[in-house]
Design a protein around this motif. Sequence first.
Motif, PDB file in Angstrom:
ATOM      1  N   PHE A  20       0.813  -1.214   0.000  1.00 53.20           N
ATOM      2  CA  PHE A  20       0.000   0.000   0.000  1.00 53.20           C
ATOM      3  C   PHE A  20       0.847   1.265   0.000  1.00 53.20           C
ATOM      4  N   THR A  61      -6.287  -0.312   5.880  1.00 48.92           N
ATOM      5  CA  THR A  61      -6.021  -1.639   5.332  1.00 48.92           C
ATOM      6  C   THR A  61      -6.388  -2.730   6.323  1.00 48.92           C
ATOM      7  N   GLN A  65      -9.412  -5.551   5.928  1.00 52.74           N
ATOM      8  CA  GLN A  65      -9.148  -6.984   6.098  1.00 52.74           C
ATOM      9  C   GLN A  65     -10.099  -7.587   7.126  1.00 52.74           C
TER      10      GLN A  65
END
Length: 79
Positions: A20, A61, A65
Amino acid sequence: MKIIKILLFMFLLIFTTHSFAKSNEYYQQSLIHVLTECNSLCQEKVFKQEAHEAFFVLIDTILNQIRFEISQKKKEMYD
């Protein structure tokens, strides 16, 4: 002053290896700018800005997830 440079270098090195992360060119240009054109106040500002942005990207992120894993668990439960 040296500590800020070392921390910035380590930060850039660590976060350019993640999926990322921003492009390598961005970090190269940022590092060149910080080391050649910035005073200590500017260096601190750039480091804080990059650290804050990277932290928020990392948290986002992680949350994405977790959302994915929860949706998979719900799917398994109802199937």
